[in-house]
Motif scaffolding. Structure first.
Motif, PDB file in Angstrom:
ATOM      1  N   ALA A  62      28.859  78.937 -11.959  1.00  0.00           N
ATOM      2  CA  ALA A  62      30.191  79.158 -11.399  1.00  0.00           C
ATOM      3  C   ALA A  62      31.230  78.723 -12.422  1.00  0.00           C
ATOM      4  O   ALA A  62      31.236  77.568 -12.859  1.00  0.00           O
ATOM      5  N   PHE A  63      32.098  79.656 -12.819  1.00  0.00           N
ATOM      6  CA  PHE A  63      33.204  79.374 -13.732  1.00  0.00           C
ATOM      7  C   PHE A  63      34.501  79.340 -12.925  1.00  0.00           C
ATOM      8  O   PHE A  63      34.812  80.306 -12.220  1.00  0.00           O
ATOM      9  N   MET A  64      35.252  78.261 -13.064  1.00  0.00           N
ATOM     10  CA  MET A  64      36.523  78.124 -12.351  1.00  0.00           C
ATOM     11  C   MET A  64      37.657  77.978 -13.359  1.00  0.00           C
ATOM     12  O   MET A  64      37.576  77.156 -14.272  1.00  0.00           O
ATOM     13  N   PRO A  65      38.730  78.773 -13.224  1.00  0.00           N
ATOM     14  CA  PRO A  65      39.820  78.751 -14.208  1.00  0.00           C
ATOM     15  C   PRO A  65      40.533  77.410 -14.245  1.00  0.00           C
ATOM     16  O   PRO A  65      40.639  76.704 -13.244  1.00  0.00           O
ATOM     17  N   ALA A  66      41.058  77.074 -15.424  1.00  0.00           N
ATOM     18  CA  ALA A  66      41.719  75.788 -15.616  1.00  0.00           C
ATOM     19  C   ALA A  66      42.946  75.638 -14.722  1.00  0.00           C
ATOM     20  O   ALA A  66      43.252  74.536 -14.248  1.00  0.00           O
ATOM     21  N   ALA A  67      43.674  76.730 -14.486  1.00  0.00           N
ATOM     22  CA  ALA A  67      44.874  76.648 -13.654  1.00  0.00           C
ATOM     23  C   ALA A  67      44.547  76.307 -12.204  1.00  0.00           C
ATOM     24  O   ALA A  67      45.402  75.811 -11.464  1.00  0.00           O
ATOM     25  N   GLN A  68      43.331  76.553 -11.787  1.00  0.00           N
ATOM     26  CA  GLN A  68      42.918  76.319 -10.409  1.00  0.00           C
ATOM     27  C   GLN A  68      42.284  74.950 -10.236  1.00  0.00           C
ATOM     28  O   GLN A  68      42.515  74.253  -9.249  1.00  0.00           O
ATOM     29  N   GLY A  69      41.453  74.553 -11.178  1.00  0.00           N
ATOM     30  CA  GLY A  69      40.702  73.311 -11.061  1.00  0.00           C
ATOM     31  C   GLY A  69      39.251  73.591 -10.705  1.00  0.00           C
ATOM     32  O   GLY A  69      38.878  74.725 -10.389  1.00  0.00           O
ATOM     33  N   VAL A  70      38.434  72.565 -10.758  1.00  0.00           N
ATOM     34  CA  VAL A  70      37.011  72.718 -10.510  1.00  0.00           C
ATOM     35  C   VAL A  70      36.525  71.607  -9.592  1.00  0.00           C
ATOM     36  O   VAL A  70      37.047  70.493  -9.606  1.00  0.00           O
ATOM     37  N   LEU A  71      35.528  71.946  -8.781  1.00  0.00           N
ATOM     38  CA  LEU A  71      34.840  70.980  -7.934  1.00  0.00           C
ATOM     39  C   LEU A  71      33.346  71.046  -8.245  1.00  0.00           C
ATOM     40  O   LEU A  71      32.825  72.101  -8.627  1.00  0.00           O
ATOM     41  N   LYS A  72      32.670  69.937  -8.080  1.00  0.00           N
ATOM     42  CA  LYS A  72      31.232  69.903  -8.321  1.00  0.00           C
ATOM     43  C   LYS A  72      30.510  70.809  -7.327  1.00  0.00           C
ATOM     44  O   LYS A  72      30.796  70.789  -6.131  1.00  0.00           O
ATOM     45  N   TRP A  73      29.617  71.607  -7.869  1.00  0.00           N
ATOM     46  CA  TRP A  73      28.797  72.506  -7.036  1.00  0.00           C
ATOM     47  C   TRP A  73      27.457  72.713  -7.703  1.00  0.00           C
ATOM     48  O   TRP A  73      27.416  72.926  -8.912  1.00  0.00           O
ATOM     49  N   PRO A  74      26.394  72.665  -6.928  1.00  0.00           N
ATOM     50  CA  PRO A  74      26.287  72.194  -5.533  1.00  0.00           C
ATOM     51  C   PRO A  74      26.440  70.677  -5.463  1.00  0.00           C
ATOM     52  O   PRO A  74      26.214  69.978  -6.443  1.00  0.00           O
ATOM     53  N   THR A  75      26.809  70.181  -4.320  1.00  0.00           N
ATOM     54  CA  THR A  75      27.185  68.773  -4.208  1.00  0.00           C
ATOM     55  C   THR A  75      25.992  67.832  -4.359  1.00  0.00           C
ATOM     56  O   THR A  75      26.135  66.734  -4.904  1.00  0.00           O
ATOM     57  N   ALA A  76      24.818  68.227  -3.903  1.00  0.00           N
ATOM     58  CA  ALA A  76      23.667  67.321  -3.902  1.00  0.00           C
ATOM     59  C   ALA A  76      22.658  67.649  -4.994  1.00  0.00           C
ATOM     60  O   ALA A  76      21.546  67.112  -4.980  1.00  0.00           O
ATOM     61  N   ARG A  77      23.020  68.507  -5.947  1.00  0.00           N
ATOM     62  CA  ARG A  77      22.110  68.895  -7.020  1.00  0.00           C
ATOM     63  C   ARG A  77      22.839  68.829  -8.352  1.00  0.00           C
ATOM     64  O   ARG A  77      24.049  68.620  -8.383  1.00  0.00           O
ATOM     65  N   PRO A  78      22.135  68.998  -9.450  1.00  0.00           N
ATOM     66  CA  PRO A  78      22.831  69.052 -10.754  1.00  0.00           C
ATOM     67  C   PRO A  78      23.901  70.129 -10.756  1.00  0.00           C
ATOM     68  O   PRO A  78      23.729  71.211 -10.206  1.00  0.00           O
ATOM     69  N   ALA A  79      25.023  69.805 -11.391  1.00  0.00           N
ATOM     70  CA  ALA A  79      26.193  70.678 -11.332  1.00  0.00           C
ATOM     71  C   ALA A  79      25.934  72.010 -12.010  1.00  0.00           C
ATOM     72  O   ALA A  79      25.356  72.082 -13.108  1.00  0.00           O
ATOM     73  N   LEU A  80      26.394  73.085 -11.354  1.00  0.00           N
ATOM     74  CA  LEU A  80      26.317  74.442 -11.897  1.00  0.00           C
ATOM     75  C   LEU A  80      27.703  75.060 -12.027  1.00  0.00           C
ATOM     76  O   LEU A  80      27.815  76.259 -12.258  1.00  0.00           O
ATOM     77  N   ALA A  81      28.746  74.249 -11.859  1.00  0.00           N
ATOM     78  CA  ALA A  81      30.123  74.733 -11.954  1.00  0.00           C
ATOM     79  C   ALA A  81      30.828  74.026 -13.094  1.00  0.00           C
ATOM     80  O   ALA A  81      30.588  72.839 -13.351  1.00  0.00           O
ATOM     81  N   THR A  82      31.716  74.763 -13.773  1.00  0.00           N
ATOM     82  CA  THR A  82      32.447  74.189 -14.894  1.00  0.00           C
ATOM     83  C   THR A  82      33.832  74.801 -14.995  1.00  0.00           C
ATOM     84  O   THR A  82      34.071  75.907 -14.491  1.00  0.00           O
ATOM     85  N   LEU A  83      34.730  74.073 -15.640  1.00  0.00           N
ATOM     86  CA  LEU A  83      36.099  74.529 -15.858  1.00  0.00           C
ATOM     87  C   LEU A  83      36.146  75.350 -17.139  1.00  0.00           C
ATOM     88  O   LEU A  83      35.592  74.957 -18.160  1.00  0.00           O
ATOM     89  N   VAL A  84      36.822  76.501 -17.105  1.00  0.00           N
ATOM     90  CA  VAL A  84      36.836  77.397 -18.258  1.00  0.00           C
ATOM     91  C   VAL A  84      38.223  77.989 -18.466  1.00  0.00           C
ATOM     92  O   VAL A  84      39.070  77.965 -17.576  1.00  0.00           O
ATOM     93  N   ASP A  85      38.402  78.530 -19.655  1.00  0.00           N
ATOM     94  CA  ASP A  85      39.519  79.418 -19.928  1.00  0.00           C
ATOM     95  C   ASP A  85      39.060  80.814 -19.540  1.00  0.00           C
ATOM     96  O   ASP A  85      38.114  81.350 -20.125  1.00  0.00           O
TER      97      ASP A  85
END
Length: 246
Positions: A62-85
């Motif tokens: 999961a890529f989340m834009p910098a202007a929006q922000g990022v949350l950890k996902w999934p919450t109970a497992r190693p993170a698969l989400a990151t902040l990107v341009d």
């Protein structure tokens, strides 16, 4: 205008957000029933929908834009989400088999450049799916939901944008025919609203669900014109070498 990631999380924790996620997930699953062995990338705020594929696909990010922000996902497992341009994704060319855009295209200040970057990282045989607010829908007329933020699109507008960025629309769907009212009766009857809206092809669905394929062009060699060579021949009436006087 971007929406904060905290507001997105809070919306999908409400009853209206849970219903919206369930209805949109139906539309996504209708086009992508299986992701086994695929590399799936979500862009925007895709985490409410990536759960469809996380257990089956080879890789899910999961890529989340910098202007929006990022949350950890999934919450109970190693993170698969990151902040990107969003205009410079941290991926090599042509590595993603499927790319899902949710709360991304309508929020972007430069949607054309965003789609060109998606084109770069999508494999030649890959597919992209865009969940984008419908300009004629009821959900875009209120800012009580994330679908009321950013720029909504009509079907012709999204088609034109996709073709300008080297994509070909291959399948269409709609979701969220139910009004965005956080009331018990409306939410309980959401499935009936979806059936009636889809059967009658009503124009006021909340979102378009658009699948597109990547256009891959190859250079076509120009045809070379071969000139026909004609051997030089002596004139048919050659002048006589002898004198005309006797």
């Amino acid at each position: 205008m971007a929406i904060d990631v905290i507001d997105l999380r809070d919306f999908y924790a409400q009853r209206l957000g849970i219903v919206a996620r369930r209805l949109i997930n139906r539309g996504i699953h209708a086009h992508w029933p299986s992701m086994e062995g695929q590399c799936v990338v979500g862009l925007g705020y895709p985490t409410p929908y990536l759960g469809l594929f996380r257990e089956d696909c080879e890789r899910c990010i999961a890529f989340m834009p910098a202007a929006q922000g990022v949350l950890k996902w999934p919450t109970a497992r190693p993170a698969l989400a990151t902040l990107v341009d969003e205009l410079s994704l941290p991926l090599q060319d042509a590595v993603a088999d499927r790319i899902l855009l949710v709360h991304a295209l309508e929020m972007s200040d430069d949607p054309e450049s965003l789609l060109r970057e998606v084109w770069r990282v999508l494999s030649p045989s890959g597919r992209m799916m865009v969940i984008v607010p419908n300009r004629r829908g009821i959900w875009t007329r209120t800012d009580a939901t994330p679908f009321g933020y950013g720029r909504p699109y009509s079907r012709s507008q999204i088609t034109q944008l996709l073709r300008q960025t080297w994509f070909t629309p291959s399948a269409w769907g709609e979701a969220l025919f139910v009004p965005p009212i956080n009331g018990g009766w409306f939410l309980r009857s959401a499935a009936a609203w979806e059936r009636v809206g889809a059967a009658l092809s009503l124009p006021f669905a909340g979102v378009h669900i658009v699948e597109a394929t990547k256009q891959v062009y190859r250079p076509i060699a120009a045809k070379r014109q071969h000139s026909r060579l004609i051997p030089a021949l002596p004139p048919a009436l050659a002048p006589s070498s002898c004198s005309a006087e006797e």
